[in-house]
Scaffold this motif. Sequence first.
Motif, PDB file in Angstrom:
ATOM      1  N   PHE A  72       0.849  -1.201   0.000  1.00 47.09           N
ATOM      2  CA  PHE A  72       0.000   0.000   0.000  1.00 47.09           C
ATOM      3  C   PHE A  72       0.882   1.248   0.000  1.00 47.09           C
ATOM      4  CE2 PHE A  72      -2.752   3.061   2.430  1.00 47.09           C
ATOM      5  CZ  PHE A  72      -3.704   3.230   1.447  1.00 47.09           C
ATOM      6  N   TYR A  73       1.859   1.270   0.902  1.00 45.07           N
ATOM      7  CA  TYR A  73       2.760   2.420   0.982  1.00 45.07           C
ATOM      8  C   TYR A  73       3.745   2.433  -0.189  1.00 45.07           C
ATOM      9  CZ  TYR A  73       1.377   3.991   5.714  1.00 45.07           C
ATOM     10  OH  TYR A  73       0.722   4.501   6.807  1.00 45.07           O
ATOM     11  N   GLY A  74       4.310   1.265  -0.486  1.00 46.41           N
ATOM     12  CA  GLY A  74       5.302   1.204  -1.553  1.00 46.41           C
ATOM     13  C   GLY A  74       4.737   1.648  -2.898  1.00 46.41           C
ATOM     14  N   GLY A  75       3.454   1.405  -3.093  1.00 47.80           N
ATOM     15  CA  GLY A  75       2.837   1.777  -4.363  1.00 47.80           C
ATOM     16  C   GLY A  75       2.554   3.260  -4.493  1.00 47.80           C
ATOM     17  N   MET A  76       2.587   3.971  -3.373  1.00 47.33           N
ATOM     18  CA  MET A  76       2.235   5.396  -3.413  1.00 47.33           C
ATOM     19  C   MET A  76       3.416   6.335  -3.555  1.00 47.33           C
ATOM     20  SD  MET A  76      -1.037   6.059  -0.969  1.00 47.33           S
ATOM     21  CE  MET A  76      -0.558   5.158   0.489  1.00 47.33           C
ATOM     22  N   VAL A  77       4.627   5.794  -3.420  1.00 47.67           N
ATOM     23  CA  VAL A  77       5.782   6.684  -3.517  1.00 47.67           C
ATOM     24  C   VAL A  77       6.328   6.695  -4.940  1.00 47.67           C
ATOM     25  CG1 VAL A  77       6.411   6.367  -1.105  1.00 47.67           C
ATOM     26  CG2 VAL A  77       7.354   4.835  -2.846  1.00 47.67           C
ATOM     27  N   ARG A  78       7.362   7.505  -5.143  1.00 49.06           N
ATOM     28  CA  ARG A  78       7.969   7.553  -6.475  1.00 49.06           C
ATOM     29  C   ARG A  78       8.881   6.350  -6.636  1.00 49.06           C
ATOM     30  NH1 ARG A  78      10.229  13.275  -5.273  1.00 49.06           N
ATOM     31  NH2 ARG A  78      10.050  12.284  -3.222  1.00 49.06           N
ATOM     32  N   ARG A  79       9.128   6.026  -7.886  1.00 48.41           N
ATOM     33  CA  ARG A  79       9.912   4.837  -8.200  1.00 48.41           C
ATOM     34  C   ARG A  79      11.195   4.732  -7.393  1.00 48.41           C
ATOM     35  NH1 ARG A  79      11.753   3.399 -14.296  1.00 48.41           N
ATOM     36  NH2 ARG A  79      13.083   1.612 -13.850  1.00 48.41           N
ATOM     37  N   LYS A  80      11.871   5.834  -7.249  1.00 46.84           N
ATOM     38  CA  LYS A  80      13.202   5.795  -6.615  1.00 46.84           C
ATOM     39  C   LYS A  80      13.155   5.457  -5.133  1.00 46.84           C
ATOM     40  CE  LYS A  80      13.226  10.813  -5.902  1.00 46.84           C
ATOM     41  NZ  LYS A  80      13.883  12.092  -6.255  1.00 46.84           N
ATOM     42  N   ASN A  81      11.953   5.501  -4.542  1.00 46.37           N
ATOM     43  CA  ASN A  81      11.847   5.190  -3.116  1.00 46.37           C
ATOM     44  C   ASN A  81      10.983   3.977  -2.816  1.00 46.37           C
ATOM     45  OD1 ASN A  81      13.358   7.509  -2.377  1.00 46.37           O
ATOM     46  ND2 ASN A  81      11.535   8.764  -2.732  1.00 46.37           N
ATOM     47  N   MET A  82      10.590   3.270  -3.858  1.00 46.38           N
ATOM     48  CA  MET A  82       9.633   2.185  -3.670  1.00 46.38           C
ATOM     49  C   MET A  82      10.174   1.069  -2.786  1.00 46.38           C
ATOM     50  SD  MET A  82       7.646   0.165  -6.632  1.00 46.38           S
ATOM     51  CE  MET A  82       6.805  -1.387  -6.310  1.00 46.38           C
ATOM     52  N   LEU A  83      11.369   0.609  -3.071  1.00 42.94           N
ATOM     53  CA  LEU A  83      11.916  -0.498  -2.283  1.00 42.94           C
ATOM     54  C   LEU A  83      12.188  -0.070  -0.844  1.00 42.94           C
ATOM     55  CD1 LEU A  83      14.382  -2.039  -4.868  1.00 42.94           C
ATOM     56  CD2 LEU A  83      12.135  -2.892  -4.165  1.00 42.94           C
ATOM     57  N   ALA A  84      12.721   1.124  -0.681  1.00 46.00           N
ATOM     58  CA  ALA A  84      13.033   1.599   0.665  1.00 46.00           C
ATOM     59  C   ALA A  84      11.767   1.690   1.507  1.00 46.00           C
ATOM     60  CB  ALA A  84      13.709   2.965   0.591  1.00 46.00           C
ATOM     61  N   THR A  85      10.676   2.088   0.874  1.00 47.11           N
ATOM     62  CA  THR A  85       9.412   2.209   1.599  1.00 47.11           C
ATOM     63  C   THR A  85       8.895   0.835   2.007  1.00 47.11           C
ATOM     64  OG1 THR A  85       8.892   4.189   0.319  1.00 47.11           O
ATOM     65  CG2 THR A  85       7.062   3.112   1.446  1.00 47.11           C
ATOM     66  N   MET A  86       8.967  -0.118   1.100  1.00 45.35           N
ATOM     67  CA  MET A  86       8.521  -1.473   1.446  1.00 45.35           C
ATOM     68  C   MET A  86       9.426  -2.061   2.526  1.00 45.35           C
ATOM     69  SD  MET A  86       7.550  -2.970  -2.332  1.00 45.35           S
ATOM     70  CE  MET A  86       6.628  -4.357  -1.684  1.00 45.35           C
ATOM     71  N   MET A  87      10.710  -1.727   2.421  1.00 54.43           N
ATOM     72  CA  MET A  87      11.686  -2.222   3.396  1.00 54.43           C
ATOM     73  C   MET A  87      11.316  -1.779   4.806  1.00 54.43           C
ATOM     74  SD  MET A  87      14.791  -3.704   3.683  1.00 54.43           S
ATOM     75  CE  MET A  87      16.333  -3.689   4.596  1.00 54.43           C
ATOM     76  N   GLN A  88      10.763  -0.579   4.919  1.00 53.34           N
ATOM     77  CA  GLN A  88      10.444  -0.067   6.248  1.00 53.34           C
ATOM     78  C   GLN A  88       9.402  -0.927   6.948  1.00 53.34           C
ATOM     79  OE1 GLN A  88       9.496   4.117   5.530  1.00 53.34           O
ATOM     80  NE2 GLN A  88      11.607   4.658   6.024  1.00 53.34           N
ATOM     81  N   SER A  89       8.330  -1.293   6.235  1.00 55.34           N
ATOM     82  CA  SER A  89       7.303  -2.132   6.863  1.00 55.34           C
ATOM     83  C   SER A  89       7.888  -3.486   7.254  1.00 55.34           C
ATOM     84  CB  SER A  89       6.123  -2.347   5.903  1.00 55.34           C
ATOM     85  OG  SER A  89       5.421  -1.155   5.713  1.00 55.34           O
ATOM     86  N   PHE A  90       8.682  -4.050   6.361  1.00 55.08           N
ATOM     87  CA  PHE A  90       9.241  -5.377   6.617  1.00 55.08           C
ATOM     88  C   PHE A  90      10.203  -5.338   7.806  1.00 55.08           C
ATOM     89  CE2 PHE A  90      11.450  -9.353   5.891  1.00 55.08           C
ATOM     90  CZ  PHE A  90      10.490 -10.160   5.303  1.00 55.08           C
ATOM     91  N   THR A  91      11.012  -4.283   7.850  1.00 52.81           N
ATOM     92  CA  THR A  91      11.984  -4.152   8.937  1.00 52.81           C
ATOM     93  C   THR A  91      11.284  -3.955  10.273  1.00 52.81           C
ATOM     94  OG1 THR A  91      13.541  -3.141   7.393  1.00 52.81           O
ATOM     95  CG2 THR A  91      13.977  -2.840   9.742  1.00 52.81           C
ATOM     96  N   VAL A  92      10.270  -3.112  10.277  1.00 56.16           N
ATOM     97  CA  VAL A  92       9.523  -2.888  11.511  1.00 56.16           C
ATOM     98  C   VAL A  92       8.924  -4.207  11.996  1.00 56.16           C
ATOM     99  CG1 VAL A  92       7.433  -1.843  12.466  1.00 56.16           C
ATOM    100  CG2 VAL A  92       9.025  -0.461  11.120  1.00 56.16           C
ATOM    101  N   CYS A  93       8.455  -5.019  11.064  1.00 61.93           N
ATOM    102  CA  CYS A  93       7.887  -6.313  11.429  1.00 61.93           C
ATOM    103  C   CYS A  93       8.915  -7.165  12.167  1.00 61.93           C
ATOM    104  CB  CYS A  93       7.400  -7.031  10.172  1.00 61.93           C
ATOM    105  SG  CYS A  93       6.826  -8.707  10.465  1.00 61.93           S
ATOM    106  N   CYS A  94      10.120  -7.207  11.641  1.00 71.55           N
ATOM    107  CA  CYS A  94      11.166  -8.025  12.270  1.00 71.55           C
ATOM    108  C   CYS A  94      11.589  -7.432  13.608  1.00 71.55           C
ATOM    109  CB  CYS A  94      12.386  -8.120  11.352  1.00 71.55           C
ATOM    110  SG  CYS A  94      12.030  -8.866   9.760  1.00 71.55           S
TER     111      CYS A  94
END
Lengths: 453, 453, 453, 112, 112, 112
Positions: free
Chosen positions: B57-79
């Motif tokens: 949801f979040y990763g899809g709303m940012v610009r291309r250059k930040n997509m992975l970093a945004t998805m990484m944040q949710s995954f990292t917080v989970c861990c």
Amino acid sequence: MKRVLTACLGLALAPALLNGSAMAADAAPKLDSGDTAWMLASTALVLMMTIPGLAMFYGGMVRRKNMLATMMQSFTVCCLVTILWMVIGYSLAFTNGSPYVGDLSRFFLQGFGANWDKPFLLGAGADSATQTTIPETVYMMFQMTFAIITPALITGAFADRMKFSALLVFMTLWSILVYSPIAHWVWSPTGWLGAGVLGLPGAADFAGGTVVHINAGIAGLVCALVLGKRIGYGHDNMAPYNVSFALIGASLLWVGWFGFNAGSAVGANGRAGMAMAVTQIATAAAALAWVFAEWGTKGKPSVLGIASGAVAGLVAITPASGFVLPGPALLIGVAAGVGCFWGATSLKHALGYDDSLDAFGVHGIGGIIGALLTGVFAYGPLSATTASPQGVNIGGLAQFESQVIAVVTTLVYSGVMTLIILTITKALVGLRVEREEEREGLDLVLHGEQIFQ
Amino acid sequence: MKRVLTACLGLALAPALLNGSAMAADAAPKLDSGDTAWMLASTALVLMMTIPGLAMFYGGMVRRKNMLATMMQSFTVCCLVTILWMVIGYSLAFTNGSPYVGDLSRFFLQGFGANWDKPFLLGAGADSATQTTIPETVYMMFQMTFAIITPALITGAFADRMKFSALLVFMTLWSILVYSPIAHWVWSPTGWLGAGVLGLPGAADFAGGTVVHINAGIAGLVCALVLGKRIGYGHDNMAPYNVSFALIGASLLWVGWFGFNAGSAVGANGRAGMAMAVTQIATAAAALAWVFAEWGTKGKPSVLGIASGAVAGLVAITPASGFVLPGPALLIGVAAGVGCFWGATSLKHALGYDDSLDAFGVHGIGGIIGALLTGVFAYGPLSATTASPQGVNIGGLAQFESQVIAVVTTLVYSGVMTLIILTITKALVGLRVEREEEREGLDLVLHGEQIFQ
Amino acid sequence: MKRVLTACLGLALAPALLNGSAMAADAAPKLDSGDTAWMLASTALVLMMTIPGLAMFYGGMVRRKNMLATMMQSFTVCCLVTILWMVIGYSLAFTNGSPYVGDLSRFFLQGFGANWDKPFLLGAGADSATQTTIPETVYMMFQMTFAIITPALITGAFADRMKFSALLVFMTLWSILVYSPIAHWVWSPTGWLGAGVLGLPGAADFAGGTVVHINAGIAGLVCALVLGKRIGYGHDNMAPYNVSFALIGASLLWVGWFGFNAGSAVGANGRAGMAMAVTQIATAAAALAWVFAEWGTKGKPSVLGIASGAVAGLVAITPASGFVLPGPALLIGVAAGVGCFWGATSLKHALGYDDSLDAFGVHGIGGIIGALLTGVFAYGPLSATTASPQGVNIGGLAQFESQVIAVVTTLVYSGVMTLIILTITKALVGLRVEREEEREGLDLVLHGEQIFQ
Amino acid sequence: MKLIMAVIKPFTLEEVRAALTLLGVPGLTVSEVKGFGRQKGQTEIYRGAEYQVNFLPKVKIEVAVPSEIADQVVEAIMRAAHTGKIGDGKIFVMDLERVVRIRTGELDVAAL
Amino acid sequence: MKLIMAVIKPFTLEEVRAALTLLGVPGLTVSEVKGFGRQKGQTEIYRGAEYQVNFLPKVKIEVAVPSEIADQVVEAIMRAAHTGKIGDGKIFVMDLERVVRIRTGELDVAAL
Amino acid sequence: MKLIMAVIKPFTLEEVRAALTLLGVPGLTVSEVKGFGRQKGQTEIYRGAEYQVNFLPKVKIEVAVPSEIADQVVEAIMRAAHTGKIGDGKIFVMDLERVVRIRTGELDVAAL
Ligand SMILES: Nc1ncnc2c1ncn2[C@@H]1O[C@H](COP(=O)(O)OP(=O)(O)O)[C@@H](O)[C@H]1O
Ligand SMILES: Nc1ncnc2c1ncn2[C@@H]1O[C@H](COP(=O)(O)OP(=O)(O)O)[C@@H](O)[C@H]1O
Ligand SMILES: Nc1ncnc2c1ncn2[C@@H]1O[C@H](COP(=O)(O)OP(=O)(O)O)[C@@H](O)[C@H]1O
């Protein structure tokens, strides 16, 4: 002892007995709707691990030109193994037969019409038969999802270069000749490995460290060695085209793994709860361990790194999930994160084989770490039964030895058989696509399709 | 009164008692396999909300250059939160301790080995202890998934500009110092907020309007204000790069939310069913309300709009889900859709802060709407218990006042603490990446990876 | 006979009765937490089929310029039908009313507050009422997910060219005037089709072959004929832009379908288990059949092919899932794979209509194959009840005739009504976008958004 | 007229566009490209497979201008795209014989 | 100087790049393109809708070189991109009036 | 020979291609580009962040032709790509010194 072997899936009933879940101790065993509900849900979760989970995890790690072909492999294996399992695989794995392989009494699932609404007695007739509280249909389905994901995991090793026809032949033979027998050894009440040898306790493998991960990992390694490196390996840029898919795939694997591990309790009980808890803890620990190791050694914490670490943790906790407590789970996770990071980078790099998506580096190494540490950290009461009130005996050297035997046996049998099957496949249809085809990409060449065109 | 507070998760047992689910009223409480099955499934569903749901949801709303970093944040917080929760978070939130915070009796989940197969008594010792029919492992895991998604929601506010190291430090402190205490206030039988103050009834928050959404929303707003706007905000094109991911993410949030809300009944019972029904209705109503409001004011119904509206509805119905009937759910949904549309567009635009993905506009505003309307629409019988046969008293002004107190307290405590934690984080590692790095994009700069290259 | 009609969803209780699941035969019926747990999980699974499952399956098959608009359609239908179902749809489908349509006694779900914690008696008052072990809220929600996906399936037929406003009007009318009545005929204890006509046994449709698939399929065909072909059809390159989404969507449909079919047993029992098993087998068989047929005739096994085949199998096994054994499931799967491949390629090509994503070719053809073969392969004991100990009588010609009647009735009623509704919609808002708009693409024109920009 | 083609770092695009607008250049065309040059990408070890990321994401702009302002335009692009770090990119100038505006059929300078 | 533009089959890119590096050509710019030409894509029947895939994925490289080595470069590209099958692509050579290196402001040959 | 480069609206591509085929132009190369010009995108308010969508999706075609038919080709493209609305695009014509067919080594006109 005998019972310990069935620890894998059988023992789950013990807790059920102890913790007053619906299945009371009265004469006629009954179906328990709660246990059945959880096993139905678990089956859906484990199927989700392969499609779309693994398909995305692997598909996201290859180059654009091979993305669809890679996803196609997981999906095809899912369809193919479903049929094989129904025809003969289930029968060979879970009927009594001999200690080495089942018989054909469930050929084409015959007999399912008769007791579709009765609780399944695993290994009926064997003195160590295990009573479940779910229908055999559900037990067969749950096991099917394991039979599906195991060969699918292997595809990571030969990504980008195997023929589609070779995939079909190889997977058909492998599923019948490698997966079913090993599943029988470890999980059937009559299997020799689970029963324990040389007077040792039976091998403890709750959800598939040996049967699934070590098995797939070593098979992958053999495939990588036999097929050889991808063209341009170590020279061309082979960076993953769609890391977001890899991360989503890892996420779905994580979620689905709750069905894989907690579902292996064959019921909605305390053991399932503990299995879920330790799965979560070990996975998070491994993900962080990998990403910090990477950060320290390579300078950057990568998205692919944390995703790979999570999978490593899931793999390592699998055999231990029904046997250990949260504390040990944390340790297992850290060991798996660091160990698999080493396996997927240094080790592979050093030995120079091209296990494209690290089937061995993650599933092989992780599975071994988990299987051995299960012997070290097993907490008896979790697997206690009326028959063996101690459950898996704690930290006993004997148990550890038994784990070593299970690991080695799996490595040897699966490795050798995989080699043989590859030879047969090569003779029949050949293994690898033409050089030109590999350069052009499998999507277009094998399937006539392309992504984003 | 006291019991109403535990309404959130405790009361669920009441229906269980009333509706003849397996847990009979006999002396020794037993595990109920059906309730346990649903809670295991719910835990998987809520984990799915964060990974891959929120990540997409979040990763899809940012610009291309930040997509992975945004998805990484949710995954990292989970861990990260998984480990924190196991070490200390769970203990601080759900042990009795004081009315303001729990104690360390569950430090590193100690004691889990002892009663892994017994039904969990929440708040054992407290006079308002609540008996569940599931193992503590499952209760701890279900709660963990809430502890994970709450900080993950915050990341939407500072997307595109926060350092990865800052994320780790901030989330660690926030999870321990903000989430656990607030969860304790509202959901622990000994928590002061749930207990009610000034002789008012306890605050009613079924699944986390205050604890999760208002909490994350206000924290996000503070982050957005402290970090400042993204470079080029209001001038550069910051349109979402992959709206399809945003829509898929919203869909997975929706599906997973069934576990979030219906799971908060801590059992498979009538209250869970009603919670699921009102969740569905409010969500659909909010999605349509947002998209029609947008259609009317901006000229086009957007995909991002309907997705955002759905999330707004899910947020608003969360605190109300176990307390209201379908009719009121419809009204809550419409209010949330329109309210959050206003919050995410007009309000943000007017005040001029850059809450990148509207953590406050959707979760803050939506949570407040839901928490207050819960006080207005609560239907007593749903939360009735032997102790308080009225359940949450209907439309009583008292209940509404109590809701206001809960909302305000959360806003103040979370807001102030977030500010303090940001200051500490800034001192330790700094908050924001360099200007050059932000322009180049976080994917390459922080993680050395890129999408579709 | 009468009971056979309720076979669809009602009979599931029978096994429950027979196989000692928690719901004992004592006087006062009770909620069963295990059955409820499974139905809650199934509801989540079926919702997942539409969002994000179907949204991805369809969205992945269109051209880039229409991807978001296509996904938007599934999501919008989900929101719209939720509200319609709550307001009037559920009442028209599942209250007694007449044999042809229900009454308004559940208008706005009135009465749900009263018995939210009691087991639901379907068709209370009717002599063929069926007692369930779950709350009405859960039954209503489970059915809602069916009411959602059916119209969503139709959108595949008019993809790339329908106005958004037309979609809203059409779906509103169709859901109320077509779906609810047909669901009533087949699944309400008072429905005429399920009851059987001309002294024939009632039509057997376990999970929606007629109500869902044939219904949506024929409606799609009519839409395709009325709207006409896409500009450039047969000339421009209309290859799918994102086949990976189509494969993921098919995967999620597959996983979710376990809730669809096994959930139609309305409990966690032996029949649910068998339904899940045959679903898996038929799906895999159809996927392989399609891809091999394609390989043989077109030269390459495509990713889209195997995905389409899987969906074809899921469709065909749907009506049969609670009635047949594994062997017949294999045959149904093969028939569906080959039949739908022919329908989606040769037949469509021959008749020259532009059913863009093959709503008719897959759901229409597949539904007909499944509905008819159900009459051929039904295995009595699975649907046996105290009332009709034979269950659906096996291979009886009578049953087959009854199936034919159900199929034809559905084709005619749905086809005609769809035509009428299209005419009304056209008069009100028009059906198709302008030529220029269609060429530019619906994403930008209708929603002002674009993928990957 | 001249066709000016420049390969620049993606994040400088907005500045370049702004600079050209100031010069009254009415339009330009942009493509995503990959660049290979002195600037070397870091050596990646992706899960053990070592390789050099040679191609870096760049943006290519093409803008047609009247010959007399060509130098100013080159100037402007240079300033806007300049970061001083290796990999800033290049500007190429070619002769343009003819320009047509499709909508109106206007020719050459009138078409710009 | 010359601007050499070549349209080649994607999988020959690595070879072409290597060949140019050998010639000491310091850089090039690459774009993904779709090509239409003699080489025809197979006739697809996607779920019944028949059409010809006319456009095939190709890669376009643009490289600026000093005039004197232009022929060698063309030569090199030809050899590296050659498979002998239809669809190998084309090389186009244009005159280049001016090159500027953004980072340093160096001009023409010095900027290459 | 001439290199004709045209920036057009994406959905006119099929027509343009058809038109060129009629003229017997054997091939062309297409790239996806973003265009900036008189045609302004609507002002988006994406969740409160206002900005102008300046870049619009366009398609760029490059086609090499013998000089003598260059004008016809320009003509043909104009007609096929014309919608009369702002943003229809531009056609640019450049001189082309040399063309080589990689497969055969044929030169210039023979290579087209
Ligand atoms: N000879 C060339 N022909 C075409 N493009 C070039 C050439 N040399 C460099 N480029 C482009 O310019 C970009 C920057 O060049 P590089 O040598 O990396 O840094 P710098 O511009 O600072 O010298 C490259 O990535 C490439 O896209
Ligand atoms: N006249 C042309 N102008 C521009 N590009 C062309 C032209 N002709 C061919 N091309 C490009 O060259 C590629 C290969 O050309 P094609 O005719 O298919 O094979 P060959 O190069 O063997 O003659 C085409 O796909 C297209 O991209
Ligand atoms: N000076 C220019 N140089 C290069 N491309 C241009 C130039 N001016 C316009 N274009 C391209 O042509 C497209 C259409 O131009 P625009 O001014 O929007 O409309 P029109 O072609 O009707 O004048 C632009 O989107 C851009 O891609």
